[in-house]
Design a protein around this motif. Structure first.
Motif, PDB file in Angstrom:
ATOM      1  N   HIS A 126      -6.123  53.073 -16.406  1.00 35.04           N
ATOM      2  CA  HIS A 126      -5.498  54.012 -17.354  1.00 35.04           C
ATOM      3  C   HIS A 126      -6.291  54.047 -18.657  1.00 35.04           C
ATOM      4  O   HIS A 126      -6.529  55.122 -19.219  1.00 35.04           O
ATOM      5  CB  HIS A 126      -4.055  53.611 -17.662  1.00 35.04           C
ATOM      6  N   GLU A 127      -6.704  52.875 -19.107  1.00 39.57           N
ATOM      7  CA  GLU A 127      -7.464  52.801 -20.352  1.00 39.57           C
ATOM      8  C   GLU A 127      -8.796  53.536 -20.210  1.00 39.57           C
ATOM      9  O   GLU A 127      -9.179  54.314 -21.086  1.00 39.57           O
ATOM     10  CB  GLU A 127      -7.686  51.326 -20.700  1.00 39.57           C
ATOM     11  N   HIS A 131      -5.748  57.245 -20.828  1.00 37.80           N
ATOM     12  CA  HIS A 131      -4.279  57.296 -20.802  1.00 37.80           C
ATOM     13  C   HIS A 131      -3.739  56.026 -21.464  1.00 37.80           C
ATOM     14  O   HIS A 131      -3.163  55.150 -20.799  1.00 37.80           O
ATOM     15  CB  HIS A 131      -3.762  57.431 -19.371  1.00 37.80           C
ATOM     16  N   GLU A 132      -3.923  55.950 -22.782  1.00 36.27           N
ATOM     17  CA  GLU A 132      -3.603  54.728 -23.506  1.00 36.27           C
ATOM     18  C   GLU A 132      -2.132  54.351 -23.413  1.00 36.27           C
ATOM     19  O   GLU A 132      -1.802  53.167 -23.281  1.00 36.27           O
ATOM     20  CB  GLU A 132      -4.013  54.849 -24.988  1.00 36.27           C
ATOM     21  N   GLU A 133      -1.231  55.330 -23.479  1.00 31.50           N
ATOM     22  CA  GLU A 133       0.200  55.000 -23.416  1.00 31.50           C
ATOM     23  C   GLU A 133       0.558  54.357 -22.078  1.00 31.50           C
ATOM     24  O   GLU A 133       1.332  53.393 -22.035  1.00 31.50           O
ATOM     25  CB  GLU A 133       1.047  56.252 -23.646  1.00 31.50           C
ATOM     26  N   ASP A 134      -0.006  54.885 -21.000  1.00 31.26           N
ATOM     27  CA  ASP A 134       0.236  54.289 -19.684  1.00 31.26           C
ATOM     28  C   ASP A 134      -0.351  52.880 -19.619  1.00 31.26           C
ATOM     29  O   ASP A 134       0.263  51.965 -19.047  1.00 31.26           O
ATOM     30  CB  ASP A 134      -0.365  55.155 -18.575  1.00 31.26           C
ATOM     31  N   VAL A 136      -0.761  50.809 -22.139  1.00 29.00           N
ATOM     32  CA  VAL A 136       0.116  49.941 -22.941  1.00 29.00           C
ATOM     33  C   VAL A 136       1.320  49.512 -22.109  1.00 29.00           C
ATOM     34  O   VAL A 136       1.681  48.328 -22.072  1.00 29.00           O
ATOM     35  CB  VAL A 136       0.565  50.650 -24.243  1.00 29.00           C
ATOM     36  N   ASP A 137       1.942  50.465 -21.429  1.00 29.92           N
ATOM     37  CA  ASP A 137       3.120  50.144 -20.598  1.00 29.92           C
ATOM     38  C   ASP A 137       2.777  49.128 -19.520  1.00 29.92           C
ATOM     39  O   ASP A 137       3.554  48.187 -19.271  1.00 29.92           O
ATOM     40  CB  ASP A 137       3.682  51.414 -19.952  1.00 29.92           C
ATOM     41  N   MET A 162      -4.742  48.246 -28.910  1.00 33.18           N
ATOM     42  CA  MET A 162      -3.978  48.676 -30.095  1.00 33.18           C
ATOM     43  C   MET A 162      -4.877  48.782 -31.316  1.00 33.18           C
ATOM     44  O   MET A 162      -4.724  49.706 -32.118  1.00 33.18           O
ATOM     45  CB  MET A 162      -2.801  47.723 -30.340  1.00 33.18           C
ATOM     46  N   GLY A 167      -2.938  51.337 -33.444  1.00 35.27           N
ATOM     47  CA  GLY A 167      -1.499  51.172 -33.326  1.00 35.27           C
ATOM     48  C   GLY A 167      -1.005  49.823 -33.704  1.00 35.27           C
ATOM     49  O   GLY A 167      -1.568  48.886 -34.008  1.00 35.27           O
TER      50      GLY A 167
END
Length: 167
Positions: A126-127, A131-134, A136-137, A162, A167
């Motif tokens: 993902h990174e 797709h950073e939010e994915d 992170v999850d 982050m 973030g």
């Protein structure tokens, strides 16, 4: 009571060798088990187990095409073999096929939702795909899993991510 030449004993021995990463010995024991096994259902399971040993052996030797072929053949027999999906994810990621790797890791997680290493690898994919939010999850899920080593790795990667995204 198991006898050394019993199909079940050989299958168990093959599994132990497989778990130890002694793939030549695992293959030999599983081949013996297959020779001695008469039940068609057990023979199918043994054939799948032998193919998985061959895939691991090929992967560890750097023969990714062989590992890919064996893993794909396993999935033709059993589409829910999470280990074959995992190996295909590793192979696809190494070839830069991140969309395919993502799909394979998602299949692993469909079959075994708590598979922390597949989740960690999926987070990295993902990174890579932005797709950073994915990511992170997934990193957070690995941290929550508490699997020694993986949780710390996920924590470190999450901290780096982050910082990078502010973030």
């Amino acid at each position: 009571q198991l006898k050394p030449d019993d199909a079940r004993a050989q299958a168990l021995l093959g599994g132990v060798y497989d778990d130890m990463g002694k793939f030549d010995q695992a293959q030999a024991a599983l081949d013996k088990a297959l020779e001695r096994e008469s039940d068609p259902g057990q023979r199918k399971k043994l054939a799948e187990q032998i193919a998985m040993v061959l895939a691991k052996k090929a992967y560890n030797a750097g023969r990714l095409a062989g590992a890919d072929k064996e893993s794909s053949q396993i999935l033709a027999l059993n589409p829910d073999n999470f280990v074959a999906h995992f190996f295909l994810g590793l192979i696809d990621a190494q070839h830069g096929k991140t969309d395919e790797a993502e799909r394979q890791y998602q299949e692993v997680l469909r079959i075994v939702p708590g598979h922390a290493l597949a989740r960690l690898n999926l987070a990295a994919i993902h990174e890579q795909n932005g797709h950073e939010e994915d990511a992170v999850d997934e990193y957070k899920a690995v941290m929550i899993s508490g699997v020694p080593g993986l949780a710390d790795t996920a924590r470190g990667r999450l901290e780096q991510l982050m910082k990078r995204i502010g973030g």
